[in-house]
Design a protein around this motif. Structure first.
Motif, short mmCIF file in Angstrom:
data_model
loop_
_atom_site.label_atom_id
_atom_site.label_comp_id
_atom_site.label_asym_id
_atom_site.label_seq_id
_atom_site.Cartn_x
_atom_site.Cartn_y
_atom_site.Cartn_z
N MET A 16 2.97 5.23 -9.29
CA MET A 16 3.13 3.99 -8.80
C MET A 16 4.15 3.79 -7.89
O MET A 16 4.17 3.03 -6.74
N ALA A 17 5.39 4.35 -7.90
CA ALA A 17 6.36 4.49 -6.87
C ALA A 17 6.04 4.74 -5.44
O ALA A 17 6.20 4.01 -4.50
N PRO A 18 5.26 6.05 -5.14
CA PRO A 18 5.20 6.40 -4.09
C PRO A 18 4.01 5.66 -3.32
O PRO A 18 3.93 5.31 -2.42
N MET A 19 2.97 5.22 -4.41
CA MET A 19 1.79 4.40 -3.87
C MET A 19 2.21 2.83 -3.33
O MET A 19 1.75 2.44 -2.46
N VAL A 20 2.90 2.18 -4.23
CA VAL A 20 3.53 0.97 -3.85
C VAL A 20 4.27 1.14 -2.47
O VAL A 20 4.20 -0.09 -1.77
N LEU A 21 5.31 2.05 -2.42
CA LEU A 21 6.14 2.12 -1.40
C LEU A 21 5.35 2.24 0.02
O LEU A 21 5.46 1.76 0.72
N VAL A 22 4.38 3.33 -0.03
CA VAL A 22 3.50 3.38 1.33
C VAL A 22 2.57 2.34 1.56
O VAL A 22 2.45 1.88 2.87
N GLY A 23 1.82 1.64 0.36
CA GLY A 23 1.31 0.44 0.69
C GLY A 23 1.97 -0.79 1.10
O GLY A 23 1.47 -1.46 2.14
N THR A 24 3.23 -1.03 0.71
CA THR A 24 3.94 -2.01 1.24
C THR A 24 4.60 -1.85 2.66
O THR A 24 4.30 -2.91 3.47
N VAL A 25 4.77 -0.39 3.05
CA VAL A 25 5.12 -0.22 4.48
C VAL A 25 4.00 -0.47 5.27
O VAL A 25 4.14 -1.12 6.39
N LEU A 26 2.89 -0.03 5.06
CA LEU A 26 1.78 -0.15 5.96
C LEU A 26 1.48 -1.80 5.91
O LEU A 26 0.92 -2.07 7.11
N THR A 27 1.63 -2.50 4.85
CA THR A 27 1.26 -3.91 5.08
C THR A 27 2.16 -4.47 6.16
O THR A 27 1.81 -5.34 7.00
N HIS A 28 3.52 -4.16 6.00
CA HIS A 28 4.49 -4.87 7.03
C HIS A 28 4.22 -4.22 8.63
O HIS A 28 4.43 -4.78 9.41
N LEU A 29 3.70 -2.86 8.48
CA LEU A 29 3.73 -2.14 9.65
C LEU A 29 2.34 -2.92 10.72
O LEU A 29 2.44 -3.18 11.86
N PHE A 30 1.56 -3.45 9.99
CA PHE A 30 0.26 -4.03 10.60
C PHE A 30 0.42 -5.76 10.42
O PHE A 30 -0.67 -6.33 10.61
N GLY A 31 1.66 -6.16 10.09
CA GLY A 31 2.02 -7.48 10.14
C GLY A 31 1.57 -8.57 8.92
O GLY A 31 1.73 -9.81 8.89
N GLY A 32 1.28 -7.74 7.83
CA GLY A 32 1.02 -8.83 6.48
C GLY A 32 2.30 -9.44 6.07
O GLY A 32 3.47 -8.83 6.23
N SER A 33 1.95 -10.66 5.73
CA SER A 33 3.20 -11.59 5.14
C SER A 33 3.54 -11.37 3.67
O SER A 33 2.83 -11.70 2.85
N ALA A 34 4.57 -10.57 3.45
CA ALA A 34 4.84 -9.96 2.05
C ALA A 34 6.30 -9.65 1.86
O ALA A 34 6.93 -9.86 3.09
N GLY A 35 6.87 -9.34 0.92
CA GLY A 35 8.22 -9.18 0.64
C GLY A 35 8.57 -7.86 0.13
O GLY A 35 7.77 -6.87 0.34
N ARG A 36 9.62 -7.53 -0.42
CA ARG A 36 10.12 -6.14 -0.77
C ARG A 36 10.51 -6.08 -2.50
O ARG A 36 10.58 -5.23 -2.81
N GLU A 37 10.77 -7.47 -2.96
CA GLU A 37 11.15 -7.13 -4.24
C GLU A 37 10.13 -6.57 -5.10
O GLU A 37 10.40 -5.83 -6.20
N GLY A 38 8.68 -7.00 -4.94
CA GLY A 38 7.74 -6.34 -5.82
C GLY A 38 7.90 -4.69 -5.85
O GLY A 38 7.70 -4.25 -6.96
N THR A 39 7.85 -4.24 -4.65
CA THR A 39 7.95 -2.80 -4.55
C THR A 39 9.15 -2.41 -5.29
O THR A 39 8.86 -1.09 -5.79
N ALA A 40 10.34 -2.94 -4.80
CA ALA A 40 11.66 -2.48 -5.74
C ALA A 40 11.41 -2.42 -7.19
O ALA A 40 11.88 -1.35 -7.94
#
Length: 437
Positions: free
Chosen positions: A92-116
């Protein structure tokens, strides 16, 4: 002797809490660095936003094939705290980290607490299994993982510790996990800062005496916050439910969500509602001419992004919405704009996550102690007005927010409607009420 047993427990929690804090701190530091680089790259190359539908398709395919229970996100961590099911997958740790970074890289509106929180829960459960601890100790370590992830990613160690306790059961603090949660959160924050991560510095609002007219204004303010919290929570859950029923294939669902975000971006003609939106939060503290619709646009962008299945949390988008809403409400009520932004920023997330105490403390850690009486009033009233709903459907509740008899057992918020129809006798305790941290 009794003190010997207490010393042993203290030493155990200092060690285990510190271990959890170290891994959470390192994970948060790496995550925040990657997030900053992804945001910088997207800002300098706006055309990347056009690739969000493709990114959604790819992420959806990866999660559909290998995600499994990981797709439960924060709710998987909370369910595990209560039920003691199989280990939260380490992947879960690496998958959610990579997924969140890619979401932000391409402009998705999301946060970071869920990933943390998910990284912290995954790593803490891995540590619990490595040390072969008992079920009660494991639940307390999971709470420490939540605290360590939250506190280190925002630079708010006290709020992180309280959040790790408060988010588990609505209206109850599990003090049995207080020490490990505090240790993990403080150590995690120290490690993250020690690795060179600098958190956002928010403006400190001027002092405002608490008078009867001011309290009256804050009560009106709280109603506005509660309304927006309900719109966000219901909008996100309902959109997610509709999409899951009508578009069961995750890659297509995420590609559709990505396409909708791109169209919204082209429609509004600004990058302000993409990604975290930290510049927009800071602007809300200072700009008396902030567009009235700013909070609504961020709400729509975030509901579409997260409702479609993209990775990330809700906190920073809710901070944007809350600060922007607070700016607007403060102008209308004759309150200082900077104080309105600070109070709205914390209170909106408090209402949406059912964590008024943690977010009131967080406001103090972010903008100073002068905000405390104001944010506590608004956060508490908004928390009550939002009813039995929240961004984390796996949160448990054992008694109505408005009092009344105990329920027969602690039930998830997602089952609250059914539970309200079958209340247990006053004082009854279900199996999940023991040692849930």
């Amino acid at each position: 002797m009794r003190w010997t047993g207490s010393a042993r427990v203290l030493a155990q929690w200092l060690v285990l809490g510190a271990v959890v804090g170290v891994v959470c701190g390192v994970a948060s530091a790496g995550f925040l660095w990657l997030l900053e680089e992804a945001t910088r790259l997207r800002v300098s190359n706006p055309a990347l936003v056009y690739a969000l539908p493709l990114a959604g398709w790819v992420l959806g395919a990866v999660y559909a094939k290998w995600g499994g229970p990981v797709r439960g996100g924060n709710n998987l961590v909370l369910d595990t705290v209560h039920t003691g099911d199989a280990q939260v997958p380490l992947r879960m740790a690496p998958m959610v980290l990579v997924g969140t970074v890619l979401t932000h890289l391409f402009g998705g509106s999301a946060g970071r607490e869920g990933t943390a929180v998910q990284m912290g829960g995954s790593l803490a459960d891995w540590i619990a299994h490595r040390f072969r601890v008992g079920p009660d100790l494991r639940r307390e370590l999971l709470a420490a993982g939540i605290a360590g992830g939250f506190g280190s990613v925002f630079g708010t160690p006290v709020a992180g510790a309280v959040f790790g306790l408060e988010v588990v059961v609505v209206g109850r603090l599990g003090y049995e996990a207080l020490l490990p949660a505090l240790v993990a959160s403080v150590v995690g924050d120290l490690v993250t800062r020690g690795l060179g991560i600098h958190h956002t510095v928010y403006p400190v609002p001027g002092a405002l005496p608490l008078t009867v007219p001011v309290v009256g204004k804050w009560l009106v303010f709280a109603v506005g916050v509660a309304v927006v919290a309900v719109l966000f929570v219901e909008g996100m859950h309902r959109l997610k439910g509709v999409l899951e029923r009508r578009v069961p294939w995750l890659p297509l669902r995420m590609a559709m969500g990505g396409t909708a975000v791109v169209l919204l971006w082209l429609w509004v003609g600004t990058d302000a509602y993409l990604g975290l939106g930290v510049p927009g939060i800071l602007r809300a503290f200072q700009d008396p001419a902030l567009p009235v619709s700013a909070f609504a646009w961020k709400l729509v962008f975030t509901v579409v992004t997260l409702g479609a299945g993209f990775l990330g949390g809700e906190v920073t988008p809710l901070f944007f919405m809350g600060a922007s809403l607070g700016n607007v409400l403060a102008r209308g009520l004759g309150l200082p704009v900077d104080l309105g932004a600070a109070v709205g920023m914390a209170a909106l997330f408090a209402a949406a996550a059912n964590t008024p105490l943690a977010l009131s403390i967080m406001a103090v850690e972010l903008v100073g102690a002068g905000v405390l009486p104001h944010v506590m009033i608004v956060a508490t009233v908004a928390y009550l007005l939002t009813g039995h709903r929240g961004i984390y459907p796996a949160q448990r509740i054992g008694r109505s927010k408005h009092g009344g008899p105990l329920l027969a057992r602690w039930v998830p918020l997602r089952e609250m409607e059914e539970a309200r129809e079958k209340p247990g006798p006053r004082g009854s305790v279900g199996p999940e009420n023991h040692g849930s941290g």
